[in-house]
Design an enzyme around this catalytic site. Structure first.
Site, mmCIF file in Angstrom:
data_model
loop_
_atom_site.group_PDB
_atom_site.id
_atom_site.type_symbol
_atom_site.label_atom_id
_atom_site.label_comp_id
_atom_site.label_asym_id
_atom_site.label_seq_id
_atom_site.Cartn_x
_atom_site.Cartn_y
_atom_site.Cartn_z
ATOM 1 N N LEU A 189 44.650 94.982 11.333
ATOM 2 C CA LEU A 189 44.964 94.188 10.129
ATOM 3 C C LEU A 189 43.747 93.968 9.231
ATOM 4 N N TYR A 236 43.098 78.240 12.528
ATOM 5 C CA TYR A 236 44.307 79.026 12.817
ATOM 6 C C TYR A 236 45.475 78.559 11.937
ATOM 7 N N HIS A 275 56.294 79.143 22.019
ATOM 8 C CA HIS A 275 57.219 79.856 22.913
ATOM 9 C C HIS A 275 56.405 80.671 23.906
ATOM 10 N N LYS A 310 47.302 80.579 8.790
ATOM 11 C CA LYS A 310 48.739 80.887 8.810
ATOM 12 C C LYS A 310 49.451 80.290 7.597
ATOM 13 N N GLN A 350 52.610 89.200 23.310
ATOM 14 C CA GLN A 350 53.813 88.670 23.973
ATOM 15 C C GLN A 350 55.091 88.951 23.156
ATOM 16 N N SER A 368 45.597 84.586 17.680
ATOM 17 C CA SER A 368 46.635 83.560 17.810
ATOM 18 C C SER A 368 46.189 82.341 18.610
ATOM 19 N N THR A 376 53.966 79.390 12.001
ATOM 20 C CA THR A 376 53.792 78.558 13.197
ATOM 21 C C THR A 376 53.913 77.063 12.899
ATOM 22 N N ARG A 404 53.073 85.694 28.466
ATOM 23 C CA ARG A 404 52.144 84.852 27.702
ATOM 24 C C ARG A 404 50.697 85.167 28.087
ATOM 25 N N GLY A 436 51.190 93.956 16.024
ATOM 26 C CA GLY A 436 51.099 93.017 17.154
ATOM 27 C C GLY A 436 52.051 93.383 18.275
ATOM 28 N N VAL A 437 52.393 94.679 18.374
ATOM 29 C CA VAL A 437 53.373 95.121 19.387
ATOM 30 C C VAL A 437 52.855 94.927 20.812
ATOM 31 N N THR A 438 51.525 94.883 20.981
ATOM 32 C CA THR A 438 50.971 94.754 22.335
ATOM 33 C C THR A 438 50.891 93.301 22.802
ATOM 34 N N GLU A 450 51.971 75.018 13.970
ATOM 35 C CA GLU A 450 50.603 74.528 13.766
ATOM 36 C C GLU A 450 50.336 74.224 12.282
HETATM 37 P P1 NAP Z 1 49.639 87.313 21.062
HETATM 38 O O1 NAP Z 1 50.237 87.516 22.411
HETATM 39 O O2 NAP Z 1 48.274 86.751 20.947
HETATM 40 O O3 NAP Z 1 49.693 88.729 20.301
HETATM 41 C C1 NAP Z 1 48.970 88.954 19.119
HETATM 42 C C2 NAP Z 1 49.032 90.425 18.777
HETATM 43 O O4 NAP Z 1 48.226 90.653 17.614
HETATM 44 C C3 NAP Z 1 48.475 91.353 19.882
HETATM 45 O O5 NAP Z 1 49.228 92.540 19.898
HETATM 46 C C4 NAP Z 1 47.069 91.642 19.372
HETATM 47 O O6 NAP Z 1 46.515 92.838 19.857
HETATM 48 C C5 NAP Z 1 47.366 91.759 17.872
HETATM 49 N N1 NAP Z 1 46.168 91.657 17.049
HETATM 50 C C6 NAP Z 1 45.172 90.741 17.125
HETATM 51 N N2 NAP Z 1 44.241 90.997 16.193
HETATM 52 C C7 NAP Z 1 44.644 92.109 15.539
HETATM 53 C C8 NAP Z 1 44.098 92.890 14.485
HETATM 54 N N3 NAP Z 1 42.911 92.602 13.948
HETATM 55 N N4 NAP Z 1 44.799 93.969 14.032
HETATM 56 C C9 NAP Z 1 45.968 94.300 14.602
HETATM 57 N N5 NAP Z 1 46.536 93.615 15.620
HETATM 58 C C10 NAP Z 1 45.876 92.532 16.075
HETATM 59 O O7 NAP Z 1 50.593 86.387 20.173
HETATM 60 P P2 NAP Z 1 52.151 86.029 20.380
HETATM 61 O O8 NAP Z 1 52.247 84.795 21.202
HETATM 62 O O9 NAP Z 1 52.896 87.258 20.746
HETATM 63 O O10 NAP Z 1 52.536 85.589 18.899
HETATM 64 C C11 NAP Z 1 52.992 86.537 17.928
HETATM 65 C C12 NAP Z 1 52.728 85.998 16.544
HETATM 66 O O11 NAP Z 1 53.428 84.760 16.367
HETATM 67 C C13 NAP Z 1 51.277 85.672 16.245
HETATM 68 O O12 NAP Z 1 51.058 85.948 14.887
HETATM 69 C C14 NAP Z 1 51.164 84.174 16.486
HETATM 70 O O13 NAP Z 1 50.119 83.633 15.706
HETATM 71 C C15 NAP Z 1 52.526 83.717 16.030
HETATM 72 N N6 NAP Z 1 53.064 82.520 16.696
HETATM 73 C C16 NAP Z 1 53.084 82.449 18.057
HETATM 74 C C17 NAP Z 1 53.665 81.348 18.657
HETATM 75 C C18 NAP Z 1 53.748 81.219 20.162
HETATM 76 O O14 NAP Z 1 53.981 80.094 20.634
HETATM 77 N N7 NAP Z 1 53.632 82.298 20.902
HETATM 78 C C19 NAP Z 1 54.234 80.316 17.868
HETATM 79 C C20 NAP Z 1 54.192 80.459 16.481
HETATM 80 C C21 NAP Z 1 53.624 81.577 15.906
HETATM 81 P P3 NAP Z 1 45.783 92.895 21.315
HETATM 82 O O15 NAP Z 1 46.912 93.036 22.303
HETATM 83 O O16 NAP Z 1 44.933 94.095 21.195
HETATM 84 O O17 NAP Z 1 45.039 91.613 21.471
HETATM 85 O O1 F7E Z 2 47.813 74.592 23.820
HETATM 86 C C1 F7E Z 2 46.451 71.586 25.302
HETATM 87 C C2 F7E Z 2 45.927 72.019 23.964
HETATM 88 O O2 F7E Z 2 46.717 76.823 23.608
HETATM 89 C C3 F7E Z 2 48.872 73.682 23.924
HETATM 90 C C4 F7E Z 2 49.816 79.411 20.079
HETATM 91 O O3 F7E Z 2 50.796 80.330 20.485
HETATM 92 O O4 F7E Z 2 51.421 77.639 19.872
HETATM 93 C C5 F7E Z 2 50.219 78.012 20.506
HETATM 94 O O5 F7E Z 2 49.174 77.122 20.168
HETATM 95 C C6 F7E Z 2 48.313 72.290 24.121
HETATM 96 C C7 F7E Z 2 47.206 71.929 23.135
HETATM 97 O O6 F7E Z 2 48.955 76.380 22.516
HETATM 98 C C8 F7E Z 2 44.394 73.170 27.822
HETATM 99 O O7 F7E Z 2 44.885 71.159 23.517
HETATM 100 C C9 F7E Z 2 45.191 71.199 27.435
HETATM 101 O O8 F7E Z 2 47.404 70.618 22.684
HETATM 102 O O9 F7E Z 2 48.863 76.614 24.929
HETATM 103 P P1 F7E Z 2 48.044 76.187 23.787
HETATM 104 P P2 F7E Z 2 48.834 75.816 21.023
HETATM 105 O O10 F7E Z 2 47.468 75.420 20.682
HETATM 106 O O11 F7E Z 2 49.921 74.790 20.847
HETATM 107 C C10 F7E Z 2 51.363 77.619 18.426
HETATM 108 C C11 F7E Z 2 52.737 77.226 17.913
HETATM 109 C C12 F7E Z 2 50.834 78.871 17.874
HETATM 110 O O12 F7E Z 2 51.214 79.290 16.772
HETATM 111 C C13 F7E Z 2 49.668 79.482 18.559
HETATM 112 O O13 F7E Z 2 49.528 80.861 18.207
HETATM 113 O O14 F7E Z 2 47.716 72.225 25.405
HETATM 114 N N1 F7E Z 2 45.618 72.005 26.441
HETATM 115 N N2 F7E Z 2 44.423 71.889 28.297
HETATM 116 C C14 F7E Z 2 45.153 73.230 26.652
HETATM 117 N N3 F7E Z 2 45.303 74.384 25.966
HETATM 118 C C15 F7E Z 2 44.714 75.491 26.458
HETATM 119 N N4 F7E Z 2 44.879 76.673 25.805
HETATM 120 N N5 F7E Z 2 43.942 75.459 27.584
HETATM 121 C C16 F7E Z 2 43.733 74.322 28.321
HETATM 122 O O15 F7E Z 2 43.051 74.318 29.318
#
Ligand code: NAP
Ligand code: F7E
Length: 344
Positions: free
Chosen positions: A66, A157, A187, A161, A13, A91, A134, A192, A9-11, A136
């Site tokens: 993966l 999702y 985060h 997880k 955020q 994600s 997460t 993002r 997942g290096v590519t 979630e």
């Molecule tokens: P992200 O920006 O969506 O990055 C996901 C990464 O996974 C990308 O590099 C993507 O590649 C890669 N990927 C997707 N499908 C794949 C596959 N089949 N094989 C190999 N690589 C694959 O997510 P992030 O926000 O950086 O989050 C990093 C991790 O933390 C994720 O596992 C997410 O579920 C978890 N997480 C995120 C948050 C948050 O708020 N950001 C909170 C809690 C947990 P591409 O670039 O090619 O799409």
């Molecule tokens: O939604 C509401 C939506 O998609 C946040 C991922 O990184 O964090 C992330 O998941 C809230 C939700 O993030 C729109 O319904 C309203 O209540 O930015 P989000 P998420 O679903 O919280 C967790 C911790 C992860 O692990 C995940 O990988 O915002 N919302 N209007 C919307 N959400 C989106 N996407 N788009 C809208 O237009």
């Protein structure tokens, strides 16, 4: 000897910020990228281009996925990493309702495939494993969530997880692998993905301010989240793997805002004053000139919603000596600056 890290997942955020963080710490960093029809390395191109002209190479990209257990095993065998960070995932919560089987294959079985490779290659003494869990997984049933809060995911999702979380614990307990879970709350950052709500709001309001866009369409603006900055959270991820014994940690800011709060704060940083009218899908946001700039579109509502998330990260703050440097205002300013100046 330099430590070797392998980032799935290096590519993404977090992957991009973590790679930069580890390179500063003098690691050799290997990252896995998927084969895609258009280039997906924009978030790491700066470090790749910077370093690949130098004689000593510290950053390497490999194709992998993966869903492909053999490729995972071969890569881990070839690289022999000291630390593996599994950040790869489908994600997006809303997308997981559309693609539940794919999401489960990547997020749940993907983690298992890496753990199985560590076990099959007998790397349990050499390689530490981090699983990106997460908030979630909690589903938002409790007012505040911490490590011992019961899990009750509300989406494919979150459920996928949760499998990854438990299989990570299971491999730790069964095979003595250093396998640790982070349970990270939302985060965000300039890097993002465009379809997450914070990026959509910041990018949308900046474009409205610059008269390049008329209106943003959103879903449930009453959902509440605990938002932090990815720069702070990748530091916590690294700290989780520096411990002597593997354990699981909640990482959160401890502050909660609704999506509507996030819109109002972002707008105020941009000098836009929003007036809200109406209720439900008829709710609208108007700027100070009377122009409608926010509308609700029911297509952004999910079949099931996590209404409230608020983390208690006191265990991490105490045992990892971690605390975030960004608050909501610094986060939003950083995201706005990027939209204006592409300033990472
Ligand atoms: P992200 O920006 O969506 O990055 C996901 C990464 O996974 C990308 O590099 C993507 O590649 C890669 N990927 C997707 N499908 C794949 C596959 N089949 N094989 C190999 N690589 C694959 O997510 P992030 O926000 O950086 O989050 C990093 C991790 O933390 C994720 O596992 C997410 O579920 C978890 N997480 C995120 C948050 C948050 O708020 N950001 C909170 C809690 C947990 P591409 O670039 O090619 O799409
Ligand atoms: O939604 C509401 C939506 O998609 C946040 C991922 O990184 O964090 C992330 O998941 C809230 C939700 O993030 C729109 O319904 C309203 O209540 O930015 P989000 P998420 O679903 O919280 C967790 C911790 C992860 O692990 C995940 O990988 O915002 N919302 N209007 C919307 N959400 C989106 N996407 N788009 C809208 O237009």
């Amino acid at each position: 000897m330099k430590k070797k890290a392998l980032i799935f997942g290096v590519t993404g955020q977090d992957g991009a910020y973590l790679a930069k963080f580890l390179l500063k710490k003098k690691y050799i960093v290997h990252g896995i990228k998927r084969r895609t029809s258009s280039i997906n390395t924009v978030r790491v191109d700066d470090i790749y281009l910077d370093l690949h002209t130098k004689k000593d190479k510290y950053f390497f990209l490999h194709y992998g996925d993966l869903s492909d257990g053999t490729s995972i095993l071969n890569l881990i065998n070839k690289i022999q990493p000291n630390e593996i960070y599994n950040l790869a995932a489908q994600s997006h919560v809303a997308v997981s309702f559309e693609l539940p089987e794919y999401t489960s294959n990547i997020n749940a079985l993907g983690a298992l495939r890496i753990l199985e490779a560590i076990r099959a290659l007998k790397l349990e003494k050499k390689t530490k494993f981090y699983q990106a869990g997460t908030s979630e997984m909690f589903g938002g049933y409790n007012k505040i969530q911490k490590e011992n809060t019961p899990f009750h995911p509300k989406s494919p999702y979150g459920t996928s997880k949760l499998f990854a979380h438990w299989i990570t614990k299971n491999y730790r307990e069964s095979y003595n692998i250093f396998a640790a879970n982070g349970i990270l709350f939302n985060h965000e950052s300039p890097l993002r993905g465009e379809t997450f709500v914070t990026k959509k709001i910041v990018n949308g309001l900046v474009n409205i301010k610059q008269k390049k866009l008329n209106c943003i369409y959103l879903g449930n603006i009453y959902a509440k989240r605990d938002w932090g900055h990815a720069i702070d959270y990748v530091e916590a991820i690294w700290k989780i793997l520096q411990r002597k014994k593997a354990d699981d940690f909640v990482i959160s800011s401890g502050n909660q805002y609704s999506v509507k709060n996030f819109i109002n704060i972002t707008a105020s940083h941009l000098g836009i004053k929003i007036t809200w009218t109406g209720k439900g899908i008829k709710e609208k946001g108007y700027d100070q000139h009377g122009k409608c700039i926010i509308k609700i579109d029911k297509k952004y509502f999910r079949p099931n919603e996590v209404n409230t998330l608020l983390g208690n990260s006191s265990k991490a703050r105490k045992q990892l000596n971690w605390k975030p440097k960004f608050n909501i205002n610094k986060l939003i300013k950083d995201m706005i600056n990027y939209e204006y100046f592409n300033d990472k």
